[in-house]
Every structure is written in C-alpha cells, then in structure tokens.
Scaffold this motif. Structure first.
Motif, PDB file in Angstrom:
ATOM      1  N   ASP A  72       0.820  -1.213   0.000  1.00  0.00           N
ATOM      2  CA  ASP A  72       0.000   0.000   0.000  1.00  0.00           C
ATOM      3  C   ASP A  72       0.854   1.263   0.000  1.00  0.00           C
ATOM      4  O   ASP A  72       0.561   2.215  -0.730  1.00  0.00           O
ATOM      5  CB  ASP A  72      -0.930   0.017   1.215  1.00  0.00           C
ATOM      6  N   ARG A  76       0.589   4.047  -2.828  1.00  0.00           N
ATOM      7  CA  ARG A  76       0.088   5.363  -2.405  1.00  0.00           C
ATOM      8  C   ARG A  76       1.111   6.473  -2.682  1.00  0.00           C
ATOM      9  O   ARG A  76       0.739   7.601  -3.007  1.00  0.00           O
ATOM     10  CB  ARG A  76      -0.282   5.344  -0.933  1.00  0.00           C
ATOM     11  N   TRP A 135      -6.947   1.210  -8.427  1.00  0.00           N
ATOM     12  CA  TRP A 135      -7.073   2.659  -8.316  1.00  0.00           C
ATOM     13  C   TRP A 135      -7.698   3.209  -9.584  1.00  0.00           C
ATOM     14  O   TRP A 135      -7.684   2.569 -10.623  1.00  0.00           O
ATOM     15  CB  TRP A 135      -5.721   3.323  -8.041  1.00  0.00           C
ATOM     16  N   VAL A 139     -13.281   3.617  -8.985  1.00  0.00           N
ATOM     17  CA  VAL A 139     -13.262   3.012  -7.645  1.00  0.00           C
ATOM     18  C   VAL A 139     -13.010   4.041  -6.561  1.00  0.00           C
ATOM     19  O   VAL A 139     -12.731   3.690  -5.429  1.00  0.00           O
ATOM     20  CB  VAL A 139     -12.236   1.859  -7.550  1.00  0.00           C
ATOM     21  N   TYR A 142      -7.864   4.694  -4.225  1.00  0.00           N
ATOM     22  CA  TYR A 142      -7.086   3.464  -4.148  1.00  0.00           C
ATOM     23  C   TYR A 142      -7.672   2.516  -3.103  1.00  0.00           C
ATOM     24  O   TYR A 142      -8.089   2.950  -2.029  1.00  0.00           O
ATOM     25  CB  TYR A 142      -5.634   3.776  -3.783  1.00  0.00           C
ATOM     26  N   GLN A 143      -7.682   1.221  -3.443  1.00  0.00           N
ATOM     27  CA  GLN A 143      -8.124   0.183  -2.522  1.00  0.00           C
ATOM     28  C   GLN A 143      -7.232  -1.030  -2.712  1.00  0.00           C
ATOM     29  O   GLN A 143      -6.694  -1.251  -3.797  1.00  0.00           O
ATOM     30  CB  GLN A 143      -9.569  -0.213  -2.812  1.00  0.00           C
ATOM     31  N   SER A 144      -7.079  -1.820  -1.639  1.00  0.00           N
ATOM     32  CA  SER A 144      -6.319  -3.058  -1.769  1.00  0.00           C
ATOM     33  C   SER A 144      -6.935  -4.138  -0.904  1.00  0.00           C
ATOM     34  O   SER A 144      -7.711  -3.848   0.009  1.00  0.00           O
ATOM     35  CB  SER A 144      -4.859  -2.841  -1.370  1.00  0.00           C
ATOM     36  N   THR A 145      -6.571  -5.364  -1.205  1.00  0.00           N
ATOM     37  CA  THR A 145      -7.058  -6.501  -0.440  1.00  0.00           C
ATOM     38  C   THR A 145      -6.085  -7.658  -0.565  1.00  0.00           C
ATOM     39  O   THR A 145      -5.244  -7.688  -1.469  1.00  0.00           O
ATOM     40  CB  THR A 145      -8.463  -6.934  -0.923  1.00  0.00           C
TER      41      THR A 145
END
Length: 164
Positions: A72, A76, A135, A139, A142-145
């Motif tokens: 991340d 970022r 990103w 959406v 930014y997102q993460s999993t």
C-alpha cells in the motif's frame, strides 16, 4: 380477479418454504455440538517476520497480509504524485520496494480504443495469497485486499504478467 387468488397462494408457498428450511436445522440439542472453529480469518503465523510499521521493503518470508502495508505504501506514494498513474509507474514502485516481478500482474492502462480505463489493477502473488490493488476514478481512489490465488495460479483475470 386472478391476482386476488395468486397472492394467498404465493404467501402459502413462502410459509411452506420457511417451514421446510426450519426443519433442516434439526430438533436435537445444540449443547453437545462442538463449537465452530475459525478457519477463514486467522492471525498470521508469529514465526514469519512481519514488516514493521513504516517498513519500505518487501519481506520475502512474510505473508501477503504482512506485506500489505509495504504494498500500500509503495502504491500510495506513486498516486500521491500522480492520481492518474498508469500500471507501469506502480509496477516500478513495487519493484523498487522489492516485490518479485515474476509474481506480479497488471491490468491494461488503456482500453482497446486507446482510452483510459475506469480503474487499473495490480496483483502480486505472495505465498499462497495475492495482494491486489486497484485505483482510478471508477473506484474512488485506491483500494487493496489480500485475496486467494486464482485457479490459473495468478492474481488477476486477464492480467499481464510483468517481466523482469
């Protein structure tokens, strides 16, 4: 007036279905049943080194969840400079942070009509899991999993493997 007759029949069907499903739960005592064990959400093993808060480098012996803060942070940092960064810029940042390029995939940064897609995704296979970041305007940032590895062995459907 068929509608008037159909409504009670539909309601009777719903009640019958509810009663049938209730019967599936059994009538025995649950006192003797073993308590469920937690399998899907477990803590990371303590013997694997975890990146420390603020860590900037990938830990190859760590899990995907342990490396997510590094993942991340790298992404970022790129997006802070350019919110519309393409996949190549993010992949370069992940490479600089030590993520293995042979385990990395990225989605296209342009569509077949040479337009900017609504979002871009990057995935890195770490052990038996994937770090997936997304990103773009579609959406909302930014997102993460952390996700399971796909049956294909990769992290993204249709993702482009990164070389070198």
């Amino acid at each position: 007036m068929r509608v008037g007759r159909a409504l009670p029949l539909a309601a009777a069907g719903v009640v019958a279905l509810a009663l049938a499903l209730t019967g599936c739960t059994g009538t025995g005592s649950h006192a003797d049943a073993p308590s469920p064990t937690q399998t899907a959400w477990t803590e990371a093993p303590t013997d694997s080194p975890a990146p420390t808060p603020g860590a900037t480098a990938f830990v190859s012996s760590g899990t995907a969840a342990q490396n997510q803060p590094v993942f991340d942070a790298a992404i970022r940092k790129v997006l802070a400079k350019n919110a519309e960064a393409d996949g190549n810029a993010v992949v370069a940042a992940l490479k600089a942070a030590g993520f293995p390029m042979n385990a990395t995939q990225v989605s296209q940064s342009t569509t077949s009509a040479n337009l900017k897609p609504g979002s871009i995704m990057v995935g890195v296979k770490v052990g038996d899991s994937c770090l997936v970041g997304q990103w773009g305007a579609a959406v909302d940032g930014y997102q993460s999993t952390v996700a399971p590895v796909l049956g294909s062995g990769g992290c993204l459907i249709g993702g482009i493997p990164v070389v070198g």
